[in-house]
Design an enzyme around this catalytic site. Structure first.
Site, short mmCIF file in Angstrom:
data_model
loop_
_atom_site.label_atom_id
_atom_site.label_comp_id
_atom_site.label_asym_id
_atom_site.label_seq_id
_atom_site.Cartn_x
_atom_site.Cartn_y
_atom_site.Cartn_z
N CYS A 85 32.54 -34.10 -41.90
CA CYS A 85 32.34 -35.62 -42.04
C CYS A 85 32.68 -36.09 -40.74
O CYS A 85 31.91 -36.18 -39.85
CB CYS A 85 33.30 -36.03 -43.04
SG CYS A 85 33.09 -37.82 -43.74
N HIS A 194 32.25 -32.15 -47.87
CA HIS A 194 33.76 -31.53 -47.47
C HIS A 194 33.99 -30.22 -48.21
O HIS A 194 34.51 -30.30 -49.57
CB HIS A 194 34.48 -32.71 -47.95
CG HIS A 194 34.90 -33.87 -47.48
ND1 HIS A 194 35.54 -34.17 -46.04
CD2 HIS A 194 33.90 -34.88 -47.39
CE1 HIS A 194 35.61 -35.27 -45.51
NE2 HIS A 194 34.48 -35.81 -46.09
N GLU A 196 36.32 -28.17 -47.49
CA GLU A 196 37.77 -28.00 -47.71
C GLU A 196 38.32 -28.88 -49.23
O GLU A 196 39.62 -28.42 -49.48
CB GLU A 196 38.60 -28.66 -46.24
CG GLU A 196 38.71 -30.03 -46.36
CD GLU A 196 37.50 -31.02 -46.12
OE1 GLU A 196 36.19 -30.67 -46.30
OE2 GLU A 196 37.73 -32.25 -45.88
#
Lengths: 223, 79
Positions: A85, A194, A196
């Site tokens: 990002c 994302h 994560e």
């Protein structure tokens, strides 16, 4: 495996990135934007957020942070680097990856779970995926439109350097539905969504993102 | 000291959704006849006399603008 996670003023997702590293049995090492060394890490993650408030352009000021000088130098020697990002925006501004991220084409901040296709599973960050696997991870960005000139796009496509492509519609006007790309040597990867945030079904839509961090483990161990 | 203006604009081939949104709002506000709007950035710099044009160009190209998506123009404003 020691993985540095950079925190700039305005970074948001460093905590989740460090957690993802630990889920992959790595050691997360906090790196501060003003650091002049990388503390002997094996890889670096530039996480998401709004570094320096996104003033001027997203990533434009973070690029000049002292720690980024070290990241650029280490990347030049082959260290794996992942930009997520805002981190992707920083890597583009730092010229570690080609192109730029621009305002979403319909101006809306997009926040949703997004399907991606993994088109290149030969990078340091994607070896655990099957080629053309589809994964579901959160996307949350207002400036996620990937832009590059025609020759750069042709080069990325021709060399198989589009790593992730949006599936089921283009959420932000990215050229060629590009969600993530890699460097020529496959060691540097940047993506807008994302992974994560999707390492554990308890806290994310899936655990599809964990493969990114497990892939890194393989890359570091085999190096 | 001199005043220097740097104008940064999205390249013509780059989609400018912000400019489009402004253009689309104008008729709703009763302003007709505006066929296109492009939105960019305008920087005003107070510059010491020994800063030359090459340095200003480098500032514009490497920092104020991203040449992948933006064009820039440096203009010295006479005092």
């Amino acid at each position: 495996m020691r993985v540095g996670v950079i925190t700039f003023p305005g970074t948001l997702d460093d905590v989740d990135a460090a957690r993802a590293v630990r889920h992959a049995d790595g050691e997360a090492v906090a790196l501060w934007h003003a650091d002049h060394d990388l503390k002997n890490v094996d890889a670096v993650i530039v996480p998401g957020g709004f570094s320096y408030g996104d003033y001027l352009r997203a990533g434009a000021i973070a690029r000049f942070a002292p720690v980024m000088r070290e990241v650029v130098e280490a990347a030049g020697k082959g260290m794996p680097v992942l930009g997520i990002c805002n981190g992707f925006q920083v890597l583009c501004e730092a010229h570690l990856l080609p192109g730029a991220l621009t305002r979403n084409d319909r101006l809306h901040f997009v926040c949703r779970d997004q399907w991606l296709r993994v088109e290149n599973n030969e990078t340091a960050w994607t070896s655990r995926y099957d080629r053309n696997a589809e994964i579901l991870v959160p996307l949350k960005s207002g400036e996620g439109g990937y832009q590059a000139d025609e020759s750069t796009l042709a080069e990325l496509e021709g060399e198989g350097r589009v790593v992730f492509r949006y599936v089921g519609g283009n959420p932000n006007g990215s050229r060629n539905e590009i969600a993530g790309i890699t460097s020529a040597n496959g060691r540097i990867v940047g993506l807008m969504p994302h992974p994560e945030h999707a390492i554990d079904a308890l806290t994310g839509p899936t655990d599809d993102g964990l493969g990114i961090f497990l892939s890194l483990l393989d890359a570091v161990v085999s190096a | 000291m001199a005043r220097v203006v740097v104008d940064v604009m999205p390249k013509p081939e780059i989609l400018d959704p912000q400019g489009q949104a402004v253009a689309n709002a104008l008729p709703r506000l009763g302003f007709d006849g505006i066929t296109s709007v492009r939105q960019g950035k305008h920087f005003e710099l107070e510059v010491a006399d020994d800063v030359d044009d090459a340095a200003l160009a480098k500032i514009a190209e490497t920092f104020l603008a991203n040449p992948v998506i933006e064009d820039w123009v440096v203009t010295r404003i006479d005092a």
